[in-house]
Write an enzyme that holds these catalytic residues in place. Sequence first.
Site, PDB file in Angstrom:
ATOM      1  N   SER A 113     -15.119   1.288  29.074  1.00 17.92           N
ATOM      2  CA  SER A 113     -16.287   0.594  29.600  1.00 17.92           C
ATOM      3  C   SER A 113     -16.181  -0.925  29.576  1.00 17.92           C
ATOM      4  O   SER A 113     -15.289  -1.495  30.178  1.00 17.92           O
ATOM      5  CB  SER A 113     -17.521   1.076  28.860  1.00 17.92           C
ATOM      6  OG  SER A 113     -18.663   0.619  29.516  1.00 17.92           O
ATOM      7  N   HIS A 114     -17.057  -1.549  28.791  1.00 17.05           N
ATOM      8  CA  HIS A 114     -17.141  -3.018  28.798  1.00 17.05           C
ATOM      9  C   HIS A 114     -16.135  -3.650  27.835  1.00 17.05           C
ATOM     10  O   HIS A 114     -16.103  -4.863  27.708  1.00 17.05           O
ATOM     11  CB  HIS A 114     -18.550  -3.427  28.389  1.00 17.05           C
ATOM     12  CG  HIS A 114     -18.935  -2.851  27.057  1.00 17.05           C
ATOM     13  ND1 HIS A 114     -19.229  -1.509  26.902  1.00 17.05           N
ATOM     14  CD2 HIS A 114     -19.002  -3.397  25.833  1.00 17.05           C
ATOM     15  CE1 HIS A 114     -19.483  -1.272  25.623  1.00 17.05           C
ATOM     16  NE2 HIS A 114     -19.359  -2.401  24.944  1.00 17.05           N
ATOM     17  N   ASP A 277     -19.818  -3.765  34.937  1.00 19.51           N
ATOM     18  CA  ASP A 277     -18.872  -3.765  33.819  1.00 19.51           C
ATOM     19  C   ASP A 277     -17.567  -3.051  34.167  1.00 19.51           C
ATOM     20  O   ASP A 277     -17.348  -2.664  35.321  1.00 19.51           O
ATOM     21  CB  ASP A 277     -19.522  -3.155  32.574  1.00 19.51           C
ATOM     22  CG  ASP A 277     -19.678  -1.649  32.678  1.00 19.51           C
ATOM     23  OD1 ASP A 277     -19.813  -1.143  33.816  1.00 19.51           O
ATOM     24  OD2 ASP A 277     -19.658  -0.963  31.643  1.00 19.51           O
ATOM     25  N   ASP A 279     -16.297  -0.064  33.855  1.00 20.68           N
ATOM     26  CA  ASP A 279     -16.302   1.237  34.526  1.00 20.68           C
ATOM     27  C   ASP A 279     -17.453   1.402  35.509  1.00 20.68           C
ATOM     28  O   ASP A 279     -17.688   2.501  36.012  1.00 20.68           O
ATOM     29  CB  ASP A 279     -16.313   2.363  33.489  1.00 20.68           C
ATOM     30  CG  ASP A 279     -17.563   2.346  32.622  1.00 20.68           C
ATOM     31  OD1 ASP A 279     -18.118   1.244  32.418  1.00 20.68           O
ATOM     32  OD2 ASP A 279     -17.986   3.410  32.151  1.00 20.68           O
ATOM     33  N   ARG A 282     -22.731  -0.359  34.259  1.00 18.64           N
ATOM     34  CA  ARG A 282     -23.739  -1.353  33.864  1.00 18.64           C
ATOM     35  C   ARG A 282     -23.998  -2.344  34.985  1.00 18.64           C
ATOM     36  O   ARG A 282     -23.170  -2.519  35.875  1.00 18.64           O
ATOM     37  CB  ARG A 282     -23.263  -2.143  32.646  1.00 18.64           C
ATOM     38  CG  ARG A 282     -23.055  -1.295  31.425  1.00 18.64           C
ATOM     39  CD  ARG A 282     -22.787  -2.193  30.251  1.00 18.64           C
ATOM     40  NE  ARG A 282     -22.493  -1.394  29.077  1.00 18.64           N
ATOM     41  CZ  ARG A 282     -22.534  -1.873  27.840  1.00 18.64           C
ATOM     42  NH1 ARG A 282     -22.852  -3.142  27.640  1.00 18.64           N
ATOM     43  NH2 ARG A 282     -22.260  -1.102  26.820  1.00 18.64           N
ATOM     44  N   LYS A 376     -25.384   6.078  33.821  1.00 17.19           N
ATOM     45  CA  LYS A 376     -25.992   4.868  34.331  1.00 17.19           C
ATOM     46  C   LYS A 376     -25.146   4.380  35.498  1.00 17.19           C
ATOM     47  O   LYS A 376     -23.979   4.753  35.611  1.00 17.19           O
ATOM     48  CB  LYS A 376     -26.146   3.826  33.234  1.00 17.19           C
ATOM     49  CG  LYS A 376     -24.915   3.531  32.411  1.00 17.19           C
ATOM     50  CD  LYS A 376     -25.316   2.689  31.213  1.00 17.19           C
ATOM     51  CE  LYS A 376     -24.110   2.254  30.407  1.00 17.19           C
ATOM     52  NZ  LYS A 376     -23.893   3.118  29.235  1.00 17.19           N
TER      53      LYS A 376
HETATM   54  C1  VG1 Z   1     -23.296   0.292  23.646  1.00 13.84           C
HETATM   55  C2  VG1 Z   1     -24.691  -0.003  24.125  1.00 13.84           C
HETATM   56  C3  VG1 Z   1     -25.365   1.272  24.590  1.00 13.84           C
HETATM   57  C4  VG1 Z   1     -24.491   1.957  25.652  1.00 13.84           C
HETATM   58  C5  VG1 Z   1     -23.088   2.164  25.117  1.00 13.84           C
HETATM   59  C6  VG1 Z   1     -22.150   2.699  26.164  1.00 13.84           C
HETATM   60  O1  VG1 Z   1     -23.356   1.165  22.542  1.00 13.84           O
HETATM   61  O2  VG1 Z   1     -25.465  -0.608  23.113  1.00 13.84           O
HETATM   62  O3  VG1 Z   1     -26.633   0.959  25.091  1.00 13.84           O
HETATM   63  O4  VG1 Z   1     -25.036   3.193  26.015  1.00 13.84           O
HETATM   64  O5  VG1 Z   1     -22.549   0.923  24.674  1.00 13.84           O
HETATM   65  O6  VG1 Z   1     -22.121   1.870  27.291  1.00 13.84           O
HETATM   66  P1  VG1 Z   1     -23.221   0.650  21.038  1.00 13.84           P
HETATM   67  O7  VG1 Z   1     -23.250   1.895  20.198  1.00 13.84           O
HETATM   68  O8  VG1 Z   1     -21.949  -0.128  20.953  1.00 13.84           O
HETATM   69  O9  VG1 Z   1     -24.396  -0.241  20.800  1.00 13.84           O
HETATM   70  V1  VG1 Z   1     -20.762   1.761  28.275  1.00 13.84           V
HETATM   71  O10 VG1 Z   1     -21.168   0.876  29.594  1.00 13.84           O
HETATM   72  O11 VG1 Z   1     -19.749   0.997  27.105  1.00 13.84           O
HETATM   73  O12 VG1 Z   1     -20.303   3.338  28.495  1.00 13.84           O
HETATM   74 CO    CO Z   2     -19.741   0.961  31.033  1.00 15.44          CO
END
Ligand code: VG1
Ligand code: CO
Length: 543
Positions: A113-114, A277, A279, A282, A376
């Site tokens: 992801s990010h 982001d 993937d 976001r 999302k």
């Molecule tokens: C983070 C965010 C959460 C989101 C998750 C996955 O998790 O706070 O809101 O759902 O990343 O997003 P955490 O446990 O690090 O707070 V993604 O776009 O990384 O799949």
């Molecule tokens: Co993501």
Amino acid sequence: MASKRITTSPYPDQKPGTSGLRKKVPVFRQPNYVENFVQAILDSIPEREGGTLVIGGDGRFFNREVAQIAIKMAAANGIGRVLVGRDGLLSTPAASCVIRKHGALGGIVLSASHNPGGPEGDFGIKFNGANGGPAPESVTDAIFARTTAIAEYRIADAPDIDLGTTGTTEVDGMSVEVIDSVADYAELMRSLFDFEALQRMFAAGFRMRFDALSAVTGPYAKAILEDTLGAAPGTVVNGEPKPDFGGHHPDPNPVHAHALFDLMHAPDAPDFGAASDGDGDRNMIVAPGLFVTPSDSLAILAAHAHRAPGYAGGLAGVARSMPTSRAADRVAAKLGIEAFETPTGWKFFGNLLDAGRITLCGEESAGTGSNHVREKDGLWAVLLWLNILAVTGQPAQDLVRAHWADFGRDYYTRHDYEEIDAGAAKQLMERLRAKVPSLPGTTLGGLTVAAADDFRYVDPVDGSVTEAQGVRITFAEDARIVYRLSGTGTAGATLRVYLERYESDPARLEQPVAEVLAPIVALARDLAEIEALTGRAEPSVVT
Ligand code: VG1
Ligand code: CO
């Protein structure tokens, strides 16, 4: 087909978190590591014989190699057909869309992801089920248990397939279709939004900037915004997915997407700015001169969704993750629909979406989505915004201010303390939990605690209970502090502190956020003894 023994099984050292298994690339590159996890996933799919599996990822370093391994292992494990995005690319929402559209058993999504990519960056593997959503805890627990027990994995002895060309081929009798990564997703977007209204808006000179941060959304944004809707060439920047995201941190927030943020605050800012982001799940929304917090964005989209064809019938309900501001709840109350508060992470929305209880959902971390997929969806949120702007004819910044005038404003900020010592983080949370019962009724820093607890979620659909999802303290003065530890970091621990204060006085809707929240920030630091326990006087990221 060959069975290979797993002689040393370095995995697991930890249960996969809310977003699948995320680790540093060198961890994933250990012998048998990927194979162990993929075999455990395949073993946990009931009735997989002859079924369809979707494979794709965000294009980060190691994506192609793992895609090839997963294809060969699918073939050796009785899967009938694999759909894989061209070049191994599928954004997370597109993977969800493809799983649902083609009736797949599920999908293997390759992404962290990010988190940053590259040889020393992060990698991730996540399993999504037949509804297109992240596997529920019961399934991830089963996968985890399997990784500790398996002694061998099955893999086809076949050459790599050509991922660069769309078309169908075979691996050991299993059909592999390399699909256009964008087509199914673009068709779904067309079914939800008034593309003609959007084409008219761009033809009339509407200007926007979409920053794909050199991650997976570039091809999707170019195909839809520029090639289909007629946005000016160059609207999409950093549109070429790169294995290391061009060295950037593909996290769409004012810190990591500062180029977009700065552009939107410059005198000649375009009408609308957005970023996505790594993937593609976001979104960040910036109006000229005004950053829209993700919590506000969810509320504004909920208030106006009926203006887009896909939501013309209104919303069944809305849900937000617990740390997300309560702005969406105010909209739900006005619309007379249900509002839900879930733990952080997308999988908790899935049951509500599948049961038809909600239509929209979102998180403060810049994730927004709807019942169109079970993830999302960054570009979807951008298109819904654009559809609303096209129908109302209002500038984005006016729409936000009108919303505050109607509903009041939830001033909001998040402070992250990244890569702190894991033991210190645990201790901090334990001490907070111990304090919680004595807090209600006390006055702290001039604010009166109305309620305090460690969030516990009872799923309204299946009754399952999820404990210890974050300490939340609400104040009589319409303020709130939430503390929780991240589940997606790959080094040490990350403490997230969420701070907010509601304001409905029309004369106080344009205060500087930092000023409004300063007393709450100070209180949050003291109460959790952040500096004493972690050694950090300041957060590493403020969004
Ligand atoms: C983070 C965010 C959460 C989101 C998750 C996955 O998790 O706070 O809101 O759902 O990343 O997003 P955490 O446990 O690090 O707070 V993604 O776009 O990384 O799949
Ligand atoms: Co993501």
